[in-house]
Design an enzyme around this catalytic site. Structure first.
Site, PDB file in Angstrom:
ATOM      1  N   SER A  58       0.673  -1.073  -0.144  1.00 43.85           N
ATOM      2  CA  SER A  58       0.258   0.180   0.016  1.00 43.85           C
ATOM      3  C   SER A  58       1.379   1.116   0.179  1.00 43.85           C
ATOM      4  CB  SER A  58      -0.617  -0.352   1.087  1.00 43.85           C
ATOM      5  OG  SER A  58      -0.187  -0.102   2.003  1.00 43.85           O
ATOM      6  N   ASP A  93      -1.044  -1.032  -3.936  1.00 45.55           N
ATOM      7  CA  ASP A  93      -2.328  -1.248  -3.628  1.00 45.55           C
ATOM      8  C   ASP A  93      -3.119  -0.422  -3.532  1.00 45.55           C
ATOM      9  OD1 ASP A  93      -4.650  -3.028  -3.272  1.00 45.55           O
ATOM     10  OD2 ASP A  93      -3.989  -2.773  -1.070  1.00 45.55           O
ATOM     11  N   HIS A 188     -13.079  -4.101   4.386  1.00 44.64           N
ATOM     12  CA  HIS A 188     -11.593  -3.744   4.790  1.00 44.64           C
ATOM     13  C   HIS A 188     -11.148  -3.728   6.464  1.00 44.64           C
ATOM     14  CE1 HIS A 188     -10.269  -1.706   0.621  1.00 44.64           C
ATOM     15  NE2 HIS A 188      -9.331  -2.826   0.784  1.00 44.64           N
ATOM     16  N   GLY A 189     -10.346  -4.705   6.835  1.00 45.07           N
ATOM     17  CA  GLY A 189      -9.669  -4.654   8.603  1.00 45.07           C
ATOM     18  C   GLY A 189      -9.627  -5.909   8.726  1.00 45.07           C
ATOM     19  N   LYS A 192     -15.148  -6.495   9.587  1.00 45.19           N
ATOM     20  CA  LYS A 192     -16.259  -6.944   8.485  1.00 45.19           C
ATOM     21  C   LYS A 192     -17.529  -6.084   9.334  1.00 45.19           C
ATOM     22  CE  LYS A 192     -12.476  -8.505   5.853  1.00 45.19           C
ATOM     23  NZ  LYS A 192     -11.793  -7.342   5.875  1.00 45.19           N
ATOM     24  N   HIS A 225     -11.157  -7.261  -3.091  1.00 47.20           N
ATOM     25  CA  HIS A 225     -10.972  -6.904  -1.988  1.00 47.20           C
ATOM     26  C   HIS A 225     -11.224  -6.897  -0.075  1.00 47.20           C
ATOM     27  CE1 HIS A 225      -8.251  -3.433  -3.560  1.00 47.20           C
ATOM     28  NE2 HIS A 225      -8.684  -4.207  -5.438  1.00 47.20           N
ATOM     29  N   ASN A 268      -7.217 -10.140  -2.349  1.00 46.16           N
ATOM     30  CA  ASN A 268      -7.139  -9.427  -1.857  1.00 46.16           C
ATOM     31  C   ASN A 268      -6.288  -9.595  -0.391  1.00 46.16           C
ATOM     32  OD1 ASN A 268      -6.293  -7.712  -3.921  1.00 46.16           O
ATOM     33  ND2 ASN A 268      -6.249  -6.090  -2.965  1.00 46.16           N
ATOM     34  N   ASP A 270      -4.753  -8.863   3.580  1.00 44.82           N
ATOM     35  CA  ASP A 270      -3.970  -7.967   4.340  1.00 44.82           C
ATOM     36  C   ASP A 270      -4.151  -8.612   5.998  1.00 44.82           C
ATOM     37  OD1 ASP A 270      -2.487  -6.687   5.872  1.00 44.82           O
ATOM     38  OD2 ASP A 270      -3.514  -4.123   4.930  1.00 44.82           O
ATOM     39  N   ARG A 274      -1.709  -9.867   9.570  1.00 42.65           N
ATOM     40  CA  ARG A 274      -1.823  -9.158  10.064  1.00 42.65           C
ATOM     41  C   ARG A 274      -1.879  -9.432  11.828  1.00 42.65           C
ATOM     42  NH1 ARG A 274      -2.721  -2.236   9.118  1.00 42.65           N
ATOM     43  NH2 ARG A 274      -1.822  -3.139   6.931  1.00 42.65           N
TER      44      ARG A 274
HETATM   45  O1  G3H Z   1      -6.140  -2.641   1.958  1.00 47.61           O
HETATM   46  C1  G3H Z   1      -5.137  -2.069   1.762  1.00 47.61           C
HETATM   47  C2  G3H Z   1      -4.670  -3.062   3.286  1.00 47.61           C
HETATM   48  O2  G3H Z   1      -5.126  -3.218   4.031  1.00 47.61           O
HETATM   49  C3  G3H Z   1      -3.605  -2.480   2.894  1.00 47.61           C
HETATM   50  O3  G3H Z   1      -3.371  -1.565   3.981  1.00 47.61           O
HETATM   51  O4  G3H Z   1      -3.474   1.192   3.693  1.00 47.61           O
HETATM   52  O5  G3H Z   1      -3.146  -0.004   6.567  1.00 47.61           O
HETATM   53  O6  G3H Z   1      -1.321  -0.349   4.145  1.00 47.61           O
HETATM   54  P1  G3H Z   1      -2.325  -0.391   4.874  1.00 47.61           P
HETATM   55  P1  13P Z   2      -8.380  -7.065   4.027  1.00 41.11           P
HETATM   56  O1  13P Z   2      -8.305  -6.396   5.157  1.00 41.11           O
HETATM   57  O2  13P Z   2      -9.518  -8.066   4.694  1.00 41.11           O
HETATM   58  O3  13P Z   2      -6.749  -8.027   4.616  1.00 41.11           O
HETATM   59  O4  13P Z   2      -8.459  -6.878   2.776  1.00 41.11           O
HETATM   60  C1  13P Z   2      -7.479  -6.471   2.252  1.00 41.11           C
HETATM   61  C2  13P Z   2      -7.152  -5.512   0.764  1.00 41.11           C
HETATM   62  O5  13P Z   2      -8.424  -5.341   0.527  1.00 41.11           O
HETATM   63  C3  13P Z   2      -6.292  -4.993   0.622  1.00 41.11           C
HETATM   64  O6  13P Z   2      -6.129  -4.155  -0.448  1.00 41.11           O
HETATM   65 ZN    ZN Z   3      -8.545  -3.489  -0.725  1.00 43.21          ZN
END
Ligand code: G3H
Ligand code: 13P
Ligand code: ZN
Length: 387
Positions: A58, A93, A188-189, A192, A225, A268, A270, A274
């Site tokens: 990102s 990203d 995200h996160g 949800k 995503h 996707n 992330d 974590r």
């Molecule tokens: O959507 C994508 C990831 O969760 C990116 O997270 O912007 O905190 O690195 P970040």
């Molecule tokens: P998550 O927070 O569900 O892992 O989504 C990741 C994402 O969409 C990154 O672009």
């Molecule tokens: Zn995303």
């Protein structure tokens, strides 16, 4: 810049589409990374599954490591160190124009330009501009249409703005983008908050059908995503080790697989990584209390002790930058504890990545990615930004 070769964004995704057309629905895992060990863990999981993948960073990840060239170096170094020869694309990203251009000039194979908060015609214009910049360099482009609920860096929306399947073909035609993130109800996160009925995979199905009718599916790809599954046992593990994460809920794996059957080709992830890193780090401190005295780990321990809901490793490894430490280990005694923790993190990530790419259907597909360089890809695009 290392000359270790990355694969084009396009050819990696196309392998999933080809496999799907041959009857084995598949999507490529796109894993966010922030630091060296995380990249090593993803690569290890991919090797175990013989899977191609997209590794993505990102804007925040690029900032954390000090810029796109550092992320490029970090990934290619991890590939070189482990002799990784399977196809891997490096992708920005949720980028903007400025960061997109920087990454396209820094060896990235793909750029996501997220102008989803703009009106459709402006989103199209911004995405098209990115395509015009990136394609002549062989760099692929992903746009986003519709909005995921929640905050993603500087783009936020309180509620899902679902993508309209009838606009998807128009988006691809007018922008020339290779891939499109369509909002179908994920967010995200870790929280949800999604009810299963909010996940409208029929949006994926109808979008893909419209693309099929327009003859687009061979070289245009839909992206999901916010696809972390947020395994409850991981959340419970973190909470049993002193963390306090409430209300965490992911996307049921069955829904992701349904989305893949309906046409998603990039998934996707992330948050799941974590959570795994956080659980491993908390467990390590419990099992090795003296590790909190090691200079390289002190800060991490303090953050995890005071921020019980922390799951972002940038918050607790912020000051130490594992790559720098691993490259040039300080003479300090106890550094072995740091190295041991990184090995455990790598293994935890590898296990989850291997599991996910098997579920996504991309295990075993490494050999079916067309072997092109970015220069070849530039010629394929026609060098003028068109598909
Ligand atoms: O959507 C994508 C990831 O969760 C990116 O997270 O912007 O905190 O690195 P970040
Ligand atoms: P998550 O927070 O569900 O892992 O989504 C990741 C994402 O969409 C990154 O672009
Ligand atoms: Zn995303």
């Amino acid at each position: 810049m290392s000359d270790y070769r990355l694969s084009p964004f396009f050819t990696v995704l196309q392998a999933a589409e080809k496999a799907s057309q041959q009857g084995g629905s598949a999507a490529i895992g796109a894993f966010n990374v922030n630091f060296f060990t995380q990249a090593q863990g993803v690569l290890e999981g991919l090797r175990r599954a013989d899977a191609p993948a997209i590794i993505q960073a990102s804007k925040g990840a690029n900032k954390f490591q000090g810029g796109p060239d550092k992320i490029f170096y970090m990934l290619t170094r991890a590939m070189e160190d482990s002799g990784h020869t399977l196809p891997v694309a490096l992708h920005l990203d949720h980028g903007n124009v400025e960061k997109g251009e920087e990454c396209a000039d820094s060896g990235y194979s793909g750029i996501m330009i997220d102008a989803s908060e703009e009106e459709f015609h402006l989103n199209v214009a911004v995405t098209r501009g990115m395509v015009a910049y990136a394609h002549p360099k062989g760099v692929g482009v992903e746009g986003e249409y519709g909005q995921l609920a929640g905050v993603e860096e500087d783009v936020s929306s309180e509620e899902t703005v679902y993508a309209k399947p009838e606009k998807v073909v128009e988006f691809f035609r007018r922008t020339g983008a290779d891939a499109l993130a369509i909002a179908y109800g994920t967010s995200h996160g870790p929280n949800k908050g999604t009810n299963i009925s909010d996940l409208k995979t029929e949006i994926v199905r109808d979008s893909y059908r419209n693309m099929e009718a327009a003859g687009l599916v061979d070289d245009h790809f839909l992206v999901g995503h916010g696809s972390s599954t947020v395994p409850q046992e991981l959340v419970e593990e973190i909470n049993s080790l002193g963390g306090n994460i409430q209300g965490a809920r992911g996307v049921p794996l069955e829904k992701i697989k349904e989305g893949i059957e309906f046409g998603l080709r990039k998934i996707n992830i992330d948050t799941d990584l974590r959570l795994g890193i956080t659980a491993t780090t908390r467990k390590f401190f419990r099992d090795n209390p003296s590790a909190a005295e090691v200079d390289a780990l002190k800060g991490a321990r303090e953050v995890l002790d005071s921020q019980l809901d922390a799951i972002d490793p940038r918050d607790y490894f912020g000051a130490v930058k594992p790559f720098d430490i691993l490259r040039e280990p300080p003479a300090e005694s106890g550094i072995q504890a740091f190295i041991d923790l990184m090995e455990l993190i790598k293994e935890r990530i590898a296990v989850h990545v291997e599991f996910l790419v098997n579920e996504f259907g991309s295990a075993g597909l490494a050999g079916s990615v067309e072997n092109l360089s970015l220069e070849d890809m530039s010629r394929r695009y026609g060098g003028d930004g068109n598909c």
